[in-house]
Motif scaffolding. Sequence first.
Motif, mmCIF file in Angstrom:
data_model
loop_
_atom_site.group_PDB
_atom_site.id
_atom_site.type_symbol
_atom_site.label_atom_id
_atom_site.label_comp_id
_atom_site.label_asym_id
_atom_site.label_seq_id
_atom_site.Cartn_x
_atom_site.Cartn_y
_atom_site.Cartn_z
ATOM 1 N N LEU A 131 0.832 -1.198 0.000
ATOM 2 C CA LEU A 131 0.000 0.000 0.000
ATOM 3 C C LEU A 131 0.869 1.253 0.000
ATOM 4 C CD1 LEU A 131 -2.803 1.396 0.313
ATOM 5 C CD2 LEU A 131 -2.508 1.151 2.797
ATOM 6 N N CYS A 132 1.878 1.262 0.852
ATOM 7 C CA CYS A 132 2.791 2.409 0.919
ATOM 8 C C CYS A 132 3.520 2.613 -0.404
ATOM 9 C CB CYS A 132 3.814 2.216 2.040
ATOM 10 S SG CYS A 132 3.137 2.392 3.696
ATOM 11 N N ASP A 166 -2.375 14.944 4.232
ATOM 12 C CA ASP A 166 -2.398 14.497 5.627
ATOM 13 C C ASP A 166 -2.692 12.998 5.731
ATOM 14 O OD1 ASP A 166 -1.980 17.138 6.482
ATOM 15 O OD2 ASP A 166 -4.128 17.551 6.501
ATOM 16 N N LEU A 167 -3.706 12.550 4.985
ATOM 17 C CA LEU A 167 -4.109 11.145 5.050
ATOM 18 C C LEU A 167 -3.011 10.217 4.532
ATOM 19 C CD1 LEU A 167 -7.755 11.637 3.750
ATOM 20 C CD2 LEU A 167 -7.133 10.874 6.056
ATOM 21 N N LEU A 168 -2.425 10.591 3.405
ATOM 22 C CA LEU A 168 -1.388 9.739 2.818
ATOM 23 C C LEU A 168 -0.127 9.714 3.678
ATOM 24 C CD1 LEU A 168 -1.752 10.611 -0.975
ATOM 25 C CD2 LEU A 168 -2.794 8.731 0.306
ATOM 26 N N THR A 169 0.209 10.863 4.246
ATOM 27 C CA THR A 169 1.388 10.926 5.112
ATOM 28 C C THR A 169 1.197 10.062 6.355
ATOM 29 O OG1 THR A 169 1.876 13.159 4.328
ATOM 30 C CG2 THR A 169 2.941 12.470 6.366
ATOM 31 N N ALA A 170 -0.035 10.059 6.890
ATOM 32 C CA ALA A 170 -0.331 9.229 8.060
ATOM 33 C C ALA A 170 -0.108 7.753 7.751
ATOM 34 C CB ALA A 170 -1.763 9.473 8.519
ATOM 35 N N ILE A 171 -0.475 7.329 6.550
ATOM 36 C CA ILE A 171 -0.276 5.939 6.154
ATOM 37 C C ILE A 171 1.214 5.632 6.001
ATOM 38 C CG2 ILE A 171 -0.662 4.235 4.321
ATOM 39 C CD1 ILE A 171 -3.352 5.676 3.764
ATOM 40 N N TYR A 213 7.972 2.675 6.746
ATOM 41 C CA TYR A 213 8.437 1.964 5.557
ATOM 42 C C TYR A 213 9.347 2.870 4.728
ATOM 43 C CZ TYR A 213 8.296 -0.642 1.164
ATOM 44 O OH TYR A 213 8.638 -1.326 0.020
ATOM 45 N N TYR A 214 9.028 4.156 4.717
ATOM 46 C CA TYR A 214 9.885 5.138 4.059
ATOM 47 C C TYR A 214 10.600 5.971 5.121
ATOM 48 C CZ TYR A 214 7.992 4.085 -0.537
ATOM 49 O OH TYR A 214 7.663 3.438 -1.700
ATOM 50 N N SER A 215 11.816 6.411 4.792
ATOM 51 C CA SER A 215 12.604 7.219 5.723
ATOM 52 C C SER A 215 12.027 8.627 5.835
ATOM 53 C CB SER A 215 14.053 7.305 5.241
ATOM 54 O OG SER A 215 14.111 8.032 4.017
ATOM 55 N N ILE A 216 12.471 9.352 6.857
ATOM 56 C CA ILE A 216 11.999 10.730 7.045
ATOM 57 C C ILE A 216 12.310 11.602 5.829
ATOM 58 C CG2 ILE A 216 12.323 12.843 8.410
ATOM 59 C CD1 ILE A 216 12.607 11.050 10.877
ATOM 60 N N PRO A 217 13.542 11.553 5.258
ATOM 61 C CA PRO A 217 13.804 12.351 4.046
ATOM 62 C C PRO A 217 12.893 11.964 2.883
ATOM 63 C CG PRO A 217 15.863 11.662 5.049
ATOM 64 C CD PRO A 217 14.778 10.930 5.758
ATOM 65 N N GLU A 218 12.583 10.675 2.751
ATOM 66 C CA GLU A 218 11.700 10.232 1.670
ATOM 67 C C GLU A 218 10.283 10.752 1.874
ATOM 68 O OE1 GLU A 218 13.471 5.994 0.066
ATOM 69 O OE2 GLU A 218 12.579 6.031 2.082
ATOM 70 N N VAL A 219 9.815 10.752 3.107
ATOM 71 C CA VAL A 219 8.472 11.267 3.383
ATOM 72 C C VAL A 219 8.422 12.775 3.143
ATOM 73 C CG1 VAL A 219 6.721 11.624 5.165
ATOM 74 C CG2 VAL A 219 7.897 9.416 5.001
ATOM 75 N N LYS A 220 9.478 13.480 3.510
ATOM 76 C CA LYS A 220 9.531 14.925 3.246
ATOM 77 C C LYS A 220 9.477 15.200 1.748
ATOM 78 C CE LYS A 220 11.997 16.475 7.398
ATOM 79 N NZ LYS A 220 13.253 17.068 7.918
#
Length: 266
Positions: free
Chosen positions: A31-32, A81-86, A92-99
């Motif tokens: 999903l991620c 917001d919703l996608l970031t929460a997932i 599963y992804y690192s903080i830099p990847e999420v940013k």
Amino acid sequence: MSRVILCETKQATTSYIFPNTKIEVFSYEELCYYIYNNIALIEEEYIGVPMFNWIENELGLMDLAKNLREMKGKENTDLTDLLTAILTYKEYYSIPEVKEFILQMERLKSLASPQFRKLQADGFLRYHKYLKALAIYDEILDRYPDMKDDRLLGSIYHNKAIALANNFEWKEAADSYLRAYELTGNPGSIYEYLLLLATMKPRSDIEILAKYYGMDAMLDTIYDAIEDAETDVKGSPVYHRMEKAIFHYQKNNLTDFSKRMDTSNS
């Protein structure tokens, strides 16, 4: 860049299917991965009750499902917001990847409609949804006939040609590749144009065209690519089943022909 998906959470018995691409996911990690790599294809309506129920019942992630339901009920919650929460639930992804993901989401909001719609069409093209991709490319071309961005327009025509070729509309595909080349001068477009024509016309014709466009050096590469493709096709089980079906048809053995055709379509 591709990623090996190591699933540490529970595997679902029943998949979640994204409505527009029909892609199935069976785990939190899948999903991620889908969300992260298909930003333009994910609409807020997809992140709702059916997905939350699947996360709770199939993946057993009750707290994530509860958090998403609460977030969805708030007026100030948006898709990011919703996608970031997932994405951040199990890291599963690192903080830099999420940013970077959040930045990409913000960039999408600032895109003009033709650019955003092209990204959506490209996403459908990536998943071999050729008719959906074609519909969007044509929509852009119809709605913005006076588009001044030759680079964007050329990219639309090039990708439209890919979709047309895969839908067996070869003449239209060739025309689109040529139009893309005229707009951008991209050698990749004229290569695909010549490659497509080389499957339909004598080599002597292709040599004349290649010389006209200054692409003589591409000829060997083009015909090597065709030979490799033919070898791959002839080595496939489907090809051999079809060969046998045609043999029985030519021998007027229609019973065996029908059996072979049924097998090849399964």
